[in-house]
Design a protein around this motif. Structure first.
Motif, PDB file in Angstrom:
ATOM      1  N   GLU A  59      10.042 -11.580 -31.374  1.00  0.00           N
ATOM      2  CA  GLU A  59       9.099 -12.676 -31.187  1.00  0.00           C
ATOM      3  C   GLU A  59       7.683 -12.252 -31.537  1.00  0.00           C
ATOM      4  O   GLU A  59       7.319 -11.083 -31.426  1.00  0.00           O
ATOM      5  CB  GLU A  59       9.122 -13.124 -29.729  1.00  0.00           C
ATOM      6  CG  GLU A  59       9.789 -14.458 -29.481  1.00  0.00           C
ATOM      7  CD  GLU A  59      11.299 -14.374 -29.574  1.00  0.00           C
ATOM      8  OE1 GLU A  59      11.887 -15.217 -30.259  1.00  0.00           O
ATOM      9  OE2 GLU A  59      11.897 -13.459 -28.989  1.00  0.00           O
ATOM     10  N   VAL A  60       6.884 -13.218 -31.977  1.00  0.00           N
ATOM     11  CA  VAL A  60       5.460 -13.001 -32.184  1.00  0.00           C
ATOM     12  C   VAL A  60       4.719 -13.940 -31.234  1.00  0.00           C
ATOM     13  O   VAL A  60       5.038 -15.124 -31.167  1.00  0.00           O
ATOM     14  CB  VAL A  60       5.056 -13.317 -33.645  1.00  0.00           C
ATOM     15  CG1 VAL A  60       3.582 -13.047 -33.850  1.00  0.00           C
ATOM     16  CG2 VAL A  60       5.889 -12.518 -34.621  1.00  0.00           C
ATOM     17  N   TYR A  61       3.787 -13.383 -30.490  1.00  0.00           N
ATOM     18  CA  TYR A  61       3.043 -14.199 -29.527  1.00  0.00           C
ATOM     19  C   TYR A  61       1.572 -14.239 -29.886  1.00  0.00           C
ATOM     20  O   TYR A  61       0.983 -13.218 -30.259  1.00  0.00           O
ATOM     21  CB  TYR A  61       3.177 -13.629 -28.106  1.00  0.00           C
ATOM     22  CG  TYR A  61       4.582 -13.674 -27.590  1.00  0.00           C
ATOM     23  CD1 TYR A  61       5.068 -14.810 -26.956  1.00  0.00           C
ATOM     24  CD2 TYR A  61       5.424 -12.584 -27.748  1.00  0.00           C
ATOM     25  CE1 TYR A  61       6.361 -14.860 -26.495  1.00  0.00           C
ATOM     26  CE2 TYR A  61       6.722 -12.619 -27.284  1.00  0.00           C
ATOM     27  CZ  TYR A  61       7.189 -13.754 -26.655  1.00  0.00           C
ATOM     28  OH  TYR A  61       8.472 -13.809 -26.200  1.00  0.00           O
ATOM     29  N   PHE A  62       0.987 -15.439 -29.777  1.00  0.00           N
ATOM     30  CA  PHE A  62      -0.451 -15.594 -29.939  1.00  0.00           C
ATOM     31  C   PHE A  62      -1.000 -16.008 -28.579  1.00  0.00           C
ATOM     32  O   PHE A  62      -0.586 -17.032 -28.036  1.00  0.00           O
ATOM     33  CB  PHE A  62      -0.749 -16.657 -30.994  1.00  0.00           C
ATOM     34  CG  PHE A  62      -2.195 -17.045 -31.055  1.00  0.00           C
ATOM     35  CD1 PHE A  62      -3.126 -16.151 -31.535  1.00  0.00           C
ATOM     36  CD2 PHE A  62      -2.614 -18.298 -30.637  1.00  0.00           C
ATOM     37  CE1 PHE A  62      -4.459 -16.491 -31.600  1.00  0.00           C
ATOM     38  CE2 PHE A  62      -3.942 -18.647 -30.692  1.00  0.00           C
ATOM     39  CZ  PHE A  62      -4.869 -17.744 -31.172  1.00  0.00           C
ATOM     40  N   SER A  63      -1.897 -15.208 -28.013  1.00  0.00           N
ATOM     41  CA  SER A  63      -2.402 -15.436 -26.659  1.00  0.00           C
ATOM     42  C   SER A  63      -1.259 -15.740 -25.698  1.00  0.00           C
ATOM     43  O   SER A  63      -1.261 -16.755 -25.010  1.00  0.00           O
ATOM     44  CB  SER A  63      -3.391 -16.608 -26.621  1.00  0.00           C
ATOM     45  OG  SER A  63      -4.344 -16.463 -27.613  1.00  0.00           O
ATOM     46  N   ASP A  69       5.983 -22.092 -30.819  1.00  0.00           N
ATOM     47  CA  ASP A  69       5.700 -23.205 -29.913  1.00  0.00           C
ATOM     48  C   ASP A  69       4.255 -23.685 -29.994  1.00  0.00           C
ATOM     49  O   ASP A  69       3.932 -24.753 -29.482  1.00  0.00           O
ATOM     50  CB  ASP A  69       6.006 -22.804 -28.466  1.00  0.00           C
ATOM     51  CG  ASP A  69       7.426 -22.302 -28.316  1.00  0.00           C
ATOM     52  OD1 ASP A  69       8.284 -22.787 -29.085  1.00  0.00           O
ATOM     53  OD2 ASP A  69       7.674 -21.432 -27.471  1.00  0.00           O
ATOM     54  N   CYS A  70       3.393 -22.883 -30.583  1.00  0.00           N
ATOM     55  CA  CYS A  70       1.992 -23.313 -30.624  1.00  0.00           C
ATOM     56  C   CYS A  70       1.463 -23.207 -32.043  1.00  0.00           C
ATOM     57  O   CYS A  70       0.337 -22.795 -32.289  1.00  0.00           O
ATOM     58  CB  CYS A  70       1.130 -22.486 -29.676  1.00  0.00           C
ATOM     59  SG  CYS A  70       1.046 -20.749 -30.101  1.00  0.00           S
ATOM     60  N   ARG A  71       2.336 -23.586 -32.981  1.00  0.00           N
ATOM     61  CA  ARG A  71       2.032 -23.467 -34.397  1.00  0.00           C
ATOM     62  C   ARG A  71       0.625 -23.970 -34.741  1.00  0.00           C
ATOM     63  O   ARG A  71      -0.171 -23.278 -35.379  1.00  0.00           O
ATOM     64  CB  ARG A  71       3.065 -24.284 -35.171  1.00  0.00           C
ATOM     65  CG  ARG A  71       3.353 -23.786 -36.542  1.00  0.00           C
ATOM     66  CD  ARG A  71       4.516 -24.595 -37.094  1.00  0.00           C
ATOM     67  NE  ARG A  71       5.707 -23.792 -37.241  1.00  0.00           N
ATOM     68  CZ  ARG A  71       5.906 -22.964 -38.247  1.00  0.00           C
ATOM     69  NH1 ARG A  71       4.988 -22.817 -39.174  1.00  0.00           N
ATOM     70  NH2 ARG A  71       7.004 -22.258 -38.342  1.00  0.00           N
ATOM     71  N   GLU A  72       0.334 -25.192 -34.275  1.00  0.00           N
ATOM     72  CA  GLU A  72      -0.912 -25.814 -34.714  1.00  0.00           C
ATOM     73  C   GLU A  72      -2.131 -25.069 -34.176  1.00  0.00           C
ATOM     74  O   GLU A  72      -3.045 -24.726 -34.913  1.00  0.00           O
ATOM     75  CB  GLU A  72      -0.929 -27.268 -34.240  1.00  0.00           C
ATOM     76  CG  GLU A  72      -1.822 -28.137 -35.092  1.00  0.00           C
ATOM     77  CD  GLU A  72      -1.501 -29.609 -34.892  1.00  0.00           C
ATOM     78  OE1 GLU A  72      -2.460 -30.388 -34.784  1.00  0.00           O
ATOM     79  OE2 GLU A  72      -0.302 -29.954 -34.830  1.00  0.00           O
ATOM     80  N   ASN A  73      -2.073 -24.769 -32.883  1.00  0.00           N
ATOM     81  CA  ASN A  73      -3.172 -24.043 -32.253  1.00  0.00           C
ATOM     82  C   ASN A  73      -3.343 -22.678 -32.908  1.00  0.00           C
ATOM     83  O   ASN A  73      -4.458 -22.225 -33.182  1.00  0.00           O
ATOM     84  CB  ASN A  73      -2.876 -23.897 -30.755  1.00  0.00           C
ATOM     85  CG  ASN A  73      -3.961 -23.131 -30.042  1.00  0.00           C
ATOM     86  OD1 ASN A  73      -5.133 -23.229 -30.399  1.00  0.00           O
ATOM     87  ND2 ASN A  73      -3.562 -22.350 -29.044  1.00  0.00           N
TER      88      ASN A  73
ATOM     89  N   LEU B  81      -0.392 -23.095 -43.489  1.00  0.00           N
ATOM     90  CA  LEU B  81      -1.140 -22.479 -42.399  1.00  0.00           C
ATOM     91  C   LEU B  81      -2.294 -23.378 -41.956  1.00  0.00           C
ATOM     92  O   LEU B  81      -3.172 -22.933 -41.238  1.00  0.00           O
ATOM     93  CB  LEU B  81      -1.687 -21.130 -42.846  1.00  0.00           C
ATOM     94  CG  LEU B  81      -0.617 -20.107 -43.231  1.00  0.00           C
ATOM     95  CD1 LEU B  81      -1.265 -18.844 -43.739  1.00  0.00           C
ATOM     96  CD2 LEU B  81       0.259 -19.807 -42.039  1.00  0.00           C
ATOM     97  N   SER B  82      -2.300 -24.610 -42.416  1.00  0.00           N
ATOM     98  CA  SER B  82      -3.416 -25.479 -42.061  1.00  0.00           C
ATOM     99  C   SER B  82      -2.968 -26.486 -41.008  1.00  0.00           C
ATOM    100  O   SER B  82      -1.830 -26.484 -40.562  1.00  0.00           O
ATOM    101  CB  SER B  82      -3.907 -26.225 -43.292  1.00  0.00           C
ATOM    102  OG  SER B  82      -3.013 -27.269 -43.598  1.00  0.00           O
ATOM    103  N   SER B  83      -3.878 -27.367 -40.638  1.00  0.00           N
ATOM    104  CA  SER B  83      -3.550 -28.337 -39.594  1.00  0.00           C
ATOM    105  C   SER B  83      -2.806 -29.544 -40.150  1.00  0.00           C
ATOM    106  O   SER B  83      -2.369 -30.398 -39.404  1.00  0.00           O
ATOM    107  CB  SER B  83      -4.832 -28.816 -38.926  1.00  0.00           C
ATOM    108  OG  SER B  83      -5.698 -27.724 -38.733  1.00  0.00           O
ATOM    109  N   THR B  84      -2.702 -29.610 -41.475  1.00  0.00           N
ATOM    110  CA  THR B  84      -1.998 -30.746 -42.073  1.00  0.00           C
ATOM    111  C   THR B  84      -0.507 -30.611 -41.798  1.00  0.00           C
ATOM    112  O   THR B  84       0.039 -29.525 -41.881  1.00  0.00           O
ATOM    113  CB  THR B  84      -2.209 -30.742 -43.594  1.00  0.00           C
ATOM    114  OG1 THR B  84      -3.531 -30.345 -43.876  1.00  0.00           O
ATOM    115  CG2 THR B  84      -1.931 -32.104 -44.182  1.00  0.00           C
TER     116      THR B  84
END
Lengths: 209, 217, 252
Positions: A59-63, A69-73, B81-84
């Motif tokens: 797994e890779v975790y961001f914060s 699960d938090c692709r956009e953020n 990798l963008s918000s789109t």
């Protein structure tokens, strides 16, 4: 606090195990320098870290949140600079950067774009198709992203110094150092020795058959 | 929206390349009278089929460039990798492709109908099937393009993958025109094509997005 | 579903499962085919309309039936692979594809051979033959897409997407071809109403379908093992397996 952490990461490419059960974390203000021979899997690892490719296991975790699960953020707080520049050859430097900023929800004025391109020594080349620029100049255009997205939390750079002249290397190194001192985290690979005056963590990938 | 503007601008600057499938379309169609003879009756008989086959073939030629440049220069990576959202972006790209390389074919079609001696009701039926059916070509085609974009020699493979899939569309479209030539109703065929179009409009963007992710491996 | 599948996501287990199932499928399949063929060709009664020529159905019908089931099986494997990220599922898909393509090809050849005495021509654009031809193209498309990629994991996913697009399209193709066929009637198609088949003819037919299914299953299992070994050539368990078989062959 760890910006990016990785648990038990394994990646297989073309039925070849590149690495397995990798564990590491990058803290705020931390610089991770990934070393290894050609073909050791550095690029593949960075692409997995950026979330472009799924890992085979681990797994890779961001914060502390799984990046699935938090692709956009995650992507809003990330700048990825890969082998491919992401610069369209037919469009001009300014058009390319404007489009990139819109796409990544970075609001920046056209004047700032011109200023940044001037800092990067690209005066007079802003409005011609990028195809007419030299390889190093094209890289500078792509690197301008690091001037626009300084509020990101993580930068991932894959061989950023290739094709840059010494002045370009210094410019980018300075920018990275500034970002790090501001609390950003950086993961990068490079075949040139790093000319960054900053405490560095190293991770070496072995070439496996 | 930014993508729409950018891609339209790009298409405008690369208009020479966009012309090629269009010329191919006209050329293929003008080959038929030369091959089977200029007898109006024969031409009328094969006309709808010829126009549709030519439209499918030339749309295949144009499809390749749908994601090619973006994949090769890395714009696709940055897009992911963008918000789109990727399915939405894919849909916009397909729309631009349809506007720039298929719509001109449809605009040219009266001329070709003239070449092949199609009667007026036949032409209207042809126009309707083209308007409803060609977006389907772009949508389904984009899935295969997404899958093969990483291969540098995707051209023939693309045809191999897509032509069998397009057969139902070809059958329904040409049978609609044929019904029109006999002064019959052809709403049924149009309804089927419309249903296929809506179905693919709902699902294809996700399939395209998935295909593009696979191509990043 | 996932619980049930999970153990077989491990290639080694799947390999051994194939090993265990293989003799059952192959021996039983061959036996059933033998019985069905002898029965069908020698003992089943002659058809009064088509004389002896009808006997080709003991090859044609099983292959035609299987071709569609194999395509569906392939698409199901692809779906499982894409949704649950099961690696072995893609291997199963690619082990099935060439079997399916071959079977489809056989059904086309036998269909054409049957057509010669029936229609007086080797190829008639009959609805069923045409759909079989398109099915063959779909199979070949999936296989060539898979072969085009060097990274087999990526290849599996790509071919999987195409297999699913194909399977959604399959009923539409079937329907459209039938429509097209009724529209263009008037050619020399001989319409023979199918009288319900007498049981003496039906039984060997059902048996031969079963036999073909079992043999296809056996070939699939073999191909699956092969695929697993090729893909995992450098994994420790494969190396151990190779050493063991080398040792046992030396012992002889």
């Amino acid at each position: 606090m760890a910006v990016l952490s990785v648990t038990n990461l394994s990646v297989v490419k073309r039925d070849r195990l590149l690495f397995e059960n990798l564990n590491f974390a990058v803290k705020q203000g931390g610089l991770l320098y990934v070393k290894g021979q050609n073909g050791a899997g550095k690029t593949s690892m960075l692409r997995v870290l950026a979330g472009l490719v799924a890992a085979d296991s681990g797994e890779v975790y961001f914060s502390q949140q799984n990046i699935q699960d938090c692709r956009e953020n995650y992507h809003q707080n990330l700048v990825y600079f890969g082998h491919k520049l992401g610069i369209n050859q037919t469009l001009s430097a300014v058009e390319n950067l404007q489009f990139w900023c819109k796409q990544h929800l970075v609001s920046i004025s056209v004047d700032t774009i011109y200023d940044t391109l001037a800092q990067l020594n690209l005066v007079g080349l802003e409005d011609i198709p990028v195809a007419n620029l030299s390889a190093g100049q094209q890289r500078r255009v792509a690197l301008a992203r690091f001037w626009f997205k300084r509020d990101a939390k993580l930068w991932i750079l894959d061989e950023p110094f290739t094709a840059l002249d010494t002045q370009g290397i210094d410019l980018l190194s300075n920018q990275i150092t500034q970002f790090l001192s501001g609390g950003g985290a950086v993961v990068m690979t490079s075949h040139q020795a790093l000319r960054i005056d900053y405490p560095t963590d190293e991770l070496t990938l072995e070439y496996r058959i | 929206m930014a993508i729409l503007k950018r891609d339209l601008a790009l298409a405008y600057r690369q208009r020479a390349e966009l012309m090629q499938p269009m010329l191919f379309f006209i050329l293929v169609i003008s080959l038929f009278p030369l091959a089977v003879g200029p007898e109006p009756k024969t031409l009328q008989l094969i006309g709808p089929g010829v126009i549709w086959v030519a439209a499918i073939l030339s749309s295949l030629l144009g499809l390749e460039r749908l994601f090619r440049d973006d994949f090769q220069d890395g714009s696709l990576e940055q897009l992911m990798l963008s918000s789109t959202s990727l399915p939405a972006a894919a849909l916009v790209k397909v729309l631009v492709h349809w506007l720039t390389s298929i719509l001109p074919l449809i605009i040219l079609s009266p001329l070709l109908a003239l070449f092949l001696h199609l009667s007026e009701p036949m032409y209207w039926a042809l126009l309707k099937t083209l308007l409803l059916g060609t977006p389907l070509l772009s949508l389904i085609g984009a899935i295969a393009v997404g899958l093969t974009v990483g291969l540098n020699r995707g051209g023939v493979l693309l045809a191999l993958l897509l032509l069998p899939v397009f057969i139902p569309l070809l059958i329904f479209a040409t049978s609609a025109v044929e019904s029109a030539s006999m002064q019959l109703q052809y709403t049924a065929q149009l309804a089927i094509i419309g249903a296929m179009f809506l179905f693919s409009l709902a699902l294809a963007p996700f399939a395209i997005a998935y295909a593009l992710r696979v191509s990043q491996t | 579903m996932w619980k049930w599948l999970h153990p077989y996501a491990k290639t080694e287990r799947t390999y051994h499962l194939c090993q265990k199932l293989l003799p059952w499928f192959s021996l039983l399949g061959l036996a059933v085919i033998l019985v069905a063929t002898v029965w069908g060709l020698a003992f089943a009664p002659m058809d009064y309309q088509q004389s002896e020529a009808y006997r080709i159905i003991y090859v044609h019908v099983p292959s035609a039936v299987l071709s569609k089931s194999l395509y569906s099986a392939m698409a199901i494997a692809a779906f499982v692979g894409l949704v649950w990220q099961v690696k072995t599922s893609f291997m199963a898909m690619m082990a099935l594809a060439p079997v399916g393509a071959t079977v489809t090809f056989v059904s086309l050849i036998t269909g054409a051979a049957w057509g010669k005495p029936m229609w007086g021509t080797w190829w008639e654009w009959d609805a069923r033959l045409t759909s079989q031809l398109i099915l063959l193209f779909l199979f070949l498309g999936v296989i060539s897409l898979y072969k085009a990629f060097e990274d087999k994991q990526q290849a599996g996913k790509a071919a999987g997407v195409m297999a699913i697009v194909g399977v959604i399209n399959l009923p539409i193709i079937h329907y459209s071809v039938q429509w097209w066929n009724t529209l263009h009637q008037g050619a020399s198609i001989m319409k023979f109403d199918k009288p319900s088949m007498p049981p003496e003819m039906l039984w060997p037919l059902l048996l031969s379908i079963l036999g073909w299914a079992l043999v296809s299953g056996a070939i699939f299992l073999l191909r699956m093992q092969n695929e697993i070994l090729q893909r995992e050539l450098k994994r420790p368990w494969v190396v151990a397996l190779a050493n063991k078989s080398a040792a046992s062959s030396e012992g002889k």
